[in-house]
Design an enzyme around this catalytic site. Structure first.
Site, short mmCIF file in Angstrom:
data_model
loop_
_atom_site.label_atom_id
_atom_site.label_comp_id
_atom_site.label_asym_id
_atom_site.label_seq_id
_atom_site.Cartn_x
_atom_site.Cartn_y
_atom_site.Cartn_z
N LYS A 90 -1.19 2.75 0.62
CA LYS A 90 -1.95 1.66 0.01
C LYS A 90 -2.93 1.14 1.06
O LYS A 90 -2.51 0.80 2.17
CB LYS A 90 -1.01 0.55 -0.47
CG LYS A 90 -1.71 -0.64 -1.08
CD LYS A 90 -0.73 -1.55 -1.79
CE LYS A 90 -1.40 -2.79 -2.36
NZ LYS A 90 -1.76 -3.77 -1.34
N SER A 105 -1.52 -7.89 -8.57
CA SER A 105 -1.04 -8.60 -7.38
C SER A 105 -1.02 -10.11 -7.60
O SER A 105 -0.08 -10.64 -8.17
CB SER A 105 -1.89 -8.23 -6.17
OG SER A 105 -1.90 -6.84 -6.00
N CYS A 128 -3.01 -4.19 5.06
CA CYS A 128 -2.75 -5.60 5.36
C CYS A 128 -3.79 -6.12 6.37
O CYS A 128 -3.99 -5.52 7.42
CB CYS A 128 -1.33 -5.77 5.92
SG CYS A 128 -0.98 -7.49 6.31
N PRO A 172 3.24 -4.59 -3.88
CA PRO A 172 4.07 -5.25 -2.86
C PRO A 172 3.41 -6.57 -2.49
O PRO A 172 2.20 -6.63 -2.27
CB PRO A 172 4.02 -4.27 -1.68
CG PRO A 172 2.81 -3.42 -1.89
CD PRO A 172 2.49 -3.45 -3.36
N LEU A 173 4.18 -7.64 -2.44
CA LEU A 173 3.66 -8.95 -2.03
C LEU A 173 4.66 -9.58 -1.08
O LEU A 173 5.79 -9.92 -1.48
CB LEU A 173 3.49 -9.86 -3.26
CG LEU A 173 2.41 -9.49 -4.28
CD1 LEU A 173 2.57 -10.30 -5.55
CD2 LEU A 173 1.02 -9.68 -3.70
N SER A 174 4.25 -9.69 0.16
CA SER A 174 5.13 -10.24 1.18
C SER A 174 5.51 -11.68 0.83
O SER A 174 4.64 -12.48 0.48
CB SER A 174 4.36 -10.18 2.50
OG SER A 174 5.16 -10.58 3.52
N GLN A 220 8.02 -0.27 0.72
CA GLN A 220 6.79 -0.19 1.52
C GLN A 220 7.09 -0.47 2.99
O GLN A 220 7.80 -1.43 3.32
CB GLN A 220 5.73 -1.18 1.03
CG GLN A 220 4.39 -0.85 1.67
CD GLN A 220 3.33 -1.92 1.50
OE1 GLN A 220 3.57 -3.09 1.77
NE2 GLN A 220 2.15 -1.51 1.06
#
Ligand SMILES: Cc1cc2nc3c(=O)[nH]c(=O)nc-3n(C[C@H](O)[C@H](O)[C@H](O)COP(=O)(O)O)c2cc1C
Length: 351
Positions: free
Chosen positions: A154, A239, A115, A31-33, A85
Site C-alpha cells: 500500500k 479510510s 505512511c 488499515p487505520l492506526s 499490515q
C-alpha cells in the site's frame, strides 16, 4: 442518483483475485492506526461480511525484539478475509514479521509504503520507501520468499509533486512479487490535504497486471462508483469515511452487488453503534479502551442539534459508565424528537 452501469456491474461481479486468494468483495476496509482493531473490524464486518479488512500497521523491528505479539496484531480466527499490515525498512525483520503474521492467521501480508508520519519515515519506513525503490523491492522479494500467502503493498503516488514516481514504483513492486497494490492518490507532501488524484491510479492500472486498489476520498457510494469508473481499478479501499461510520464499506459493497442504495443509519442508530463500540473497547482493552473510545464516540455523534456539545463531553469521558450515560441521554432526547444539525465544522480532527 447514482446508478450501476452494466459495464461496471460486470467488472465488479467476479471475485477479487489476490494471487491465489479470492475475495468476494471489491470494497476493502483500510488499515487505520489507532482505529482498525478487532473491535472496529467486527463492526465493519457486520455490514460487509465478505470484505477484506486490515489490522493497524505493525512495526516489524518492534516485533523482532518482543516475545509476545502486540494486541494490534491479534486476529479472531473467525474474521476472514484479513490482512496484517507491517511497516519497516529492513527486509529481514519484515520477512520474520510476515511469518508471525501468517501464523496469526493473515490471509495476506501487506507492506506499508505510504505512511507520511515523520516518526515512521525518519526510520526509513512508510512513504520514505518511495525514495528508496531498491529497498522497497528488496523488502517485497524477501517477504515473498518467507511466506506462502500473497504479499501486497500500500503506497502513495510519490514523495511530492516533483517526485510522482508511482508508475515506475508500482511496476517494480509487481516485478518483485507483490500480488496487489493499493494506491492512495496523494503524495507524501500532501498528507491528507487536497484531493486524491485518481488520474494517477488510472495510469497505474494501465501498466500493471496485478490488481490495483484505489484509495483516497471514498466517502460515499457515489464517490466509490465515480472512482471505479474513472480509474478502472479492481476495487476501492475506504479510510476516513469509515471513522464513526462502520457502515460505509457495507453500503458500497451492497450497491456494487445489487445496484440498491441502503438507507443510511439514523442519528439514533449511530449513537447505538457508538455505545456498542465503547462497551466492546472497554471489554477488550479496559480503561485504555475507554480512552481510545473517546475519539470514536465523537465521530459517531453527528447530524442532530446538540451534537457539537455532546462531542465535547464525549471527548472527556473517563469511565465507561460516563460514556453510557451521555449516549443514553442523547438517545432519549432524540427519541423525543430530533432536529438535524447544521454542519459547520470540519468532520475529522486527525493527526
Ligand atoms: C487515523 C488514520 C490512521 C491511518 N493509519 C494507517 C495505517 O496504519 N496504515 C496505512 O497504510 N494507512 C493508514 N492511514 C492511511 C489510510 O489508510 C488512507 O490511505 C488515507 O486515509 C487515504 O484515504 P481517505 O482519503 O479515504 O482517508 C491512516 C489514515 C488515518 C486518517
Amino acid at each position: 442518483m447514482v446508478t450501476l452501469s452494466p459495464s461496471l456491474k460486470a467488472r465488479v461481479s467476479t471475485p477479487l483475485k489476490i494471487g491465489d486468494f479470492e475475495v468476494k468483495s471489491r470494497v476493502l476496509q483500510s488499515p487505520l492506526s489507532g482505529v482498525t482493531d478487532m473491535v472496529f473490524r467486527r463492526l465493519v464486518r457486520r455490514y460487509a461480511p465478505e470484505s477484506m479488512m486490515y489490522t493497524e500497521m505493525v512495526n516489524a523491528t518492534g516485533l523482532h525484539y518482543v516475545k509476545n505479539l502486540p494486541k494490534i496484531m491479534e486476529v479472531d480466527p473467525n474474521e476472514r478475509p484479513i490482512s496484517i499490515q507491517l511497516f519497516d525498512c529492513r527486509p529481514d525483520f519484515l520477512a520474520e514479521a510476515a511469518v508471525k503474521a501468517v501464523a496469526e492467521g493473515a490471509d495476506t501480508v501487506d507492506i506499508n509504503m505510504g505512511c507520511p508520519v515523520n516518526k515512521i519515515t525518519k526510520n526509513g519506513g512508510g512513504s520514505s520507501l518511495l525514495r528508496q525503490p531498491e529497498v522497497a523491492e528488496a523488502i517485497v522479494r524477501e517477504v515473498v520468499k518467507s511466506v506462502d500467502v500473497p504479499v501486497t503493498v500500500k503506497t502513495r503516488i510519490g514523495w511530492n509533486d516533483r517526485e510522482i514516481i508511482i508508475l515506475d514504483f508500482a511496476k517494480r513492486m509487481q516485478d518483485a512479487g507483490a500480488k496487489m497494490i493499493t494506491v492512495h492518490g496523494r503524495t507524501r507532501a500532501q498528507g491528507y490535504n487536497g484531493n486524491a488524484r485518481w488520474e494517477w491510479i488510472a495510469r497505474v492500472k494501465e501498466v500493471l497486471s496485478i490488481p490495483v486498489i484505489a484509495n483516497g476520498d471514498i466517502f460515499s457510494v457515489e464517490a466509490a462508483v465515480k472512482c471505479l469508473e474513472q480509474t478502472g481499478a479492481d476495487g476501492v479501499m475506504c479510510s476516513r469515511g469509515t471513522l464513526g461510520y462502520p457502515f460505509l464499506v457495507g453500503e458500497i459493497d451492497h450497491f456494487l452487488k445489487t445496484g440498491e442504495i441502503l438507507l443510511p443509519p439514523t442519528p439514533i442508530q449511530r449513537l447505538e453503534c457508538a455505545r456498542e463500540h465503547l462497551q466492546a473497547l472497554w471489554e477488550y482493552k479496559g480503561d485504555r479502551g475507554v480512552r481510545q473510545a473517546r475519539k470514536h464516540m465523537t465521530w459517531y455523534a453527528k447530524g442532530f442539534v446538540g451534537a457539537a456539545d455532546l462531542r465535547g463531553q464525549l471527548s472527556m469521558v473517563n469511565t465507561v459508565h460516563q460514556g453510557f450515560e451521555l449516549i443514553d441521554y442523547a438517545i432519549a432526547q432524540l427519541v423525543n424528537g430530533y432536529e438535524p444539525e447544521e454542519e459547520t465544522e470540519s468532520s475529522f480532527a486527525l493527526v
